[in-house]
Design an enzyme around this catalytic site. Structure first.
Site, PDB file in Angstrom:
ATOM      1  N   GLU A 261      -4.559  -0.398  -8.945  1.00 13.41           N
ATOM      2  CA  GLU A 261      -3.581   0.674  -9.122  1.00 13.41           C
ATOM      3  C   GLU A 261      -2.255   0.025  -9.518  1.00 13.41           C
ATOM      4  O   GLU A 261      -1.745  -0.821  -8.776  1.00 13.41           O
ATOM      5  CB  GLU A 261      -3.433   1.380  -7.759  1.00 13.41           C
ATOM      6  CG  GLU A 261      -3.161   2.832  -7.796  1.00 13.41           C
ATOM      7  CD  GLU A 261      -3.188   3.463  -6.387  1.00 13.41           C
ATOM      8  OE1 GLU A 261      -3.401   4.665  -6.314  1.00 13.41           O
ATOM      9  OE2 GLU A 261      -2.981   2.771  -5.367  1.00 13.41           O
TER      10      GLU A 261
ATOM     11  N   SER B  34       0.821  -1.205   0.000  1.00 14.84           N
ATOM     12  CA  SER B  34       0.000   0.000   0.000  1.00 14.84           C
ATOM     13  C   SER B  34       0.858   1.258   0.000  1.00 14.84           C
ATOM     14  O   SER B  34       0.378   2.331  -0.319  1.00 14.84           O
ATOM     15  CB  SER B  34      -0.857   0.043   1.262  1.00 14.84           C
ATOM     16  OG  SER B  34      -1.582  -1.141   1.402  1.00 14.84           O
TER      17      SER B  34
ATOM     18  N   ASN C 119      -3.855   5.961  -1.419  1.00 21.80           N
ATOM     19  CA  ASN C 119      -3.448   6.099  -0.014  1.00 21.80           C
ATOM     20  C   ASN C 119      -2.795   7.447   0.303  1.00 21.80           C
ATOM     21  O   ASN C 119      -2.808   7.890   1.441  1.00 21.80           O
ATOM     22  CB  ASN C 119      -2.543   4.947   0.407  1.00 21.80           C
ATOM     23  CG  ASN C 119      -3.369   3.702   0.680  1.00 21.80           C
ATOM     24  OD1 ASN C 119      -4.496   3.799   1.152  1.00 21.80           O
ATOM     25  ND2 ASN C 119      -2.843   2.542   0.357  1.00 21.80           N
TER      26      ASN C 119
ATOM     27  N   HIS D 108      -1.628  -2.874  -6.930  1.00 20.92           N
ATOM     28  CA  HIS D 108      -2.307  -2.575  -5.672  1.00 20.92           C
ATOM     29  C   HIS D 108      -3.803  -2.799  -5.818  1.00 20.92           C
ATOM     30  O   HIS D 108      -4.499  -2.006  -6.439  1.00 20.92           O
ATOM     31  CB  HIS D 108      -1.984  -1.119  -5.279  1.00 20.92           C
ATOM     32  CG  HIS D 108      -2.491  -0.729  -3.941  1.00 20.92           C
ATOM     33  ND1 HIS D 108      -2.887   0.553  -3.631  1.00 20.92           N
ATOM     34  CD2 HIS D 108      -2.671  -1.454  -2.818  1.00 20.92           C
ATOM     35  CE1 HIS D 108      -3.290   0.588  -2.374  1.00 20.92           C
ATOM     36  NE2 HIS D 108      -3.167  -0.620  -1.860  1.00 20.92           N
TER      37      HIS D 108
END
Ligand code: NAD
Length: 282
Positions: free
Chosen positions: A152, A119, A190, A140
């Site tokens: 991602e 992450s 994130n 991701h």
């Protein structure tokens, strides 16, 4: 490059979901855990998740049986030898991930792509543990992988065009929409999400409101599907702590500094849904 067999390292929250998504899309999957007990727990999670899908009409019982038959559980790294793509989903700790990448590099065929579901950690550093940095990238997935439509992709300065293109096609074959981010902490989602989650913990810590009211305010005031403290319980408080630490380490920006309450809850074993207790009890 054609991808047929997928490896997934780790069968925790994310690894089990990634293995499920791949098997449901027709790929043969090898998933590895560190011991039999954790492996059985992970495989059980996959079965339960698919059974829920059957109940909701997302797949048929026959499709579920066929997908389960495509998943091979193992505790041996050597079983990744026939894989064309291996996705790492172990704990959010760089030392562990680098060790996994070095082992995969030695075991997997030269054409294999090695991806990390991290992450927040640096993909370039994981690539440096291999002799194939052009074939390393971030993939991701979002929690829960069978439901969340985004993938991602994280491209380092060493990732080749061919690797990225193969990853984009692979994402499409899973029914995901892909976005491409550069290898910077938190990538796109994130980078924006983590400061928000940490602010919610700080709001609770500072007595701004009760946990229920913080969650209700965001749900009804911003039309989010769930409030930040409920979301933290889903993500895992330990995982969030590791992500925040990694982002703080890189940016040295107090927005990413883990609040004391988060660290203490992790020390107390209140990790969220996966441990039965986080901000709420399960
Ligand atoms: P988790 O703790 O549920 O699972 C990690 C699993 O990896 C554990 O079961 C552990 O036994 C296993 N493991 C550790 N070392 C291993 C090894 N060498 N080989 C095989 N298995 C090994 O954690 P998680 O939430 O699934 O997170 C995994 C990764 O996914 C992390 O990098 C995390 O940042 C990332 N991620 C998490 C979320 C989320 O919402 N939880 C979302 C996207 C990405």
């Amino acid at each position: 490059m054609e991808i047929k067999k997928i490896g997934v390292v780790g069968c925790g929250l994310m690894g089990s979901g990634i293995a499920e998504v791949c098997a449901r899309s027709g790929y043969d999957v090898v998933v590895r855990e560190v011991n039999d007990e954790l492996l059985q727990k992970g495989l059980d999670r996959i079965r339960k998740s698919m059974a829920k899908g059957v109940q909701r009409g997302k797949l048929t019982q026959e499709e579920m049986d066929a997908a389960l038959a495509r998943i091979q559980g193992t505790t041996k790294m050597e079983d990744f030898a026939p894989c064309d793509l291996v996705i790492e989903a172990v704990v959010e700790k760089m030392e562990v991930k680098k060790q996994v990448f070095a082992e995969l590099d030695a075991i997997c065929p030269p054409h294999a792509i090695l991806a990390s579901n991290t992450s927040s950690l640096c993909i370039t550093e994981m690539a440096s543990a291999t002799k194939r940095p052009d074939k390393v990238l971030g993939m991701h997935f979002f929690n829960p992988p069978p439901i969340m439509p985004l993938l991602e992709l994280v491209r380092t300065i060493l990732t080749s065009d061919e690797t990225l293109q193969t990853a984009q096609e692979f994402g499409k074959s899973l029914g995901k929409t892909t976005v491409v981010a550069k290898d910077t902490p938190g990538f796109i989602v994130n980078l924006l999400l983590v400061p928000y989650l940490l602010d919610a913990v700080r709001a609770l810590e500072n007595g701004v409101a009760t946990k229920e009211d913080i969650d209700t305010a965001i749900k009804l005031g911003l039309h989010h599907p769930m409030g930040p403290l409920t979301l933290l319980d889903f993500i895992g408080l330990d995982t969030t702590l590791y992500i925040a630490e990694a982002m703080y380490e890189e940016f040295k920006d107090p927005r990413y500094a883990p609040p004391p309450l988060l660290r203490r809850m992790v020390l107390a074993g209140h990790l969220g849904r996966k441990s039965g207790r986080g901000f709420y009890e399960y």
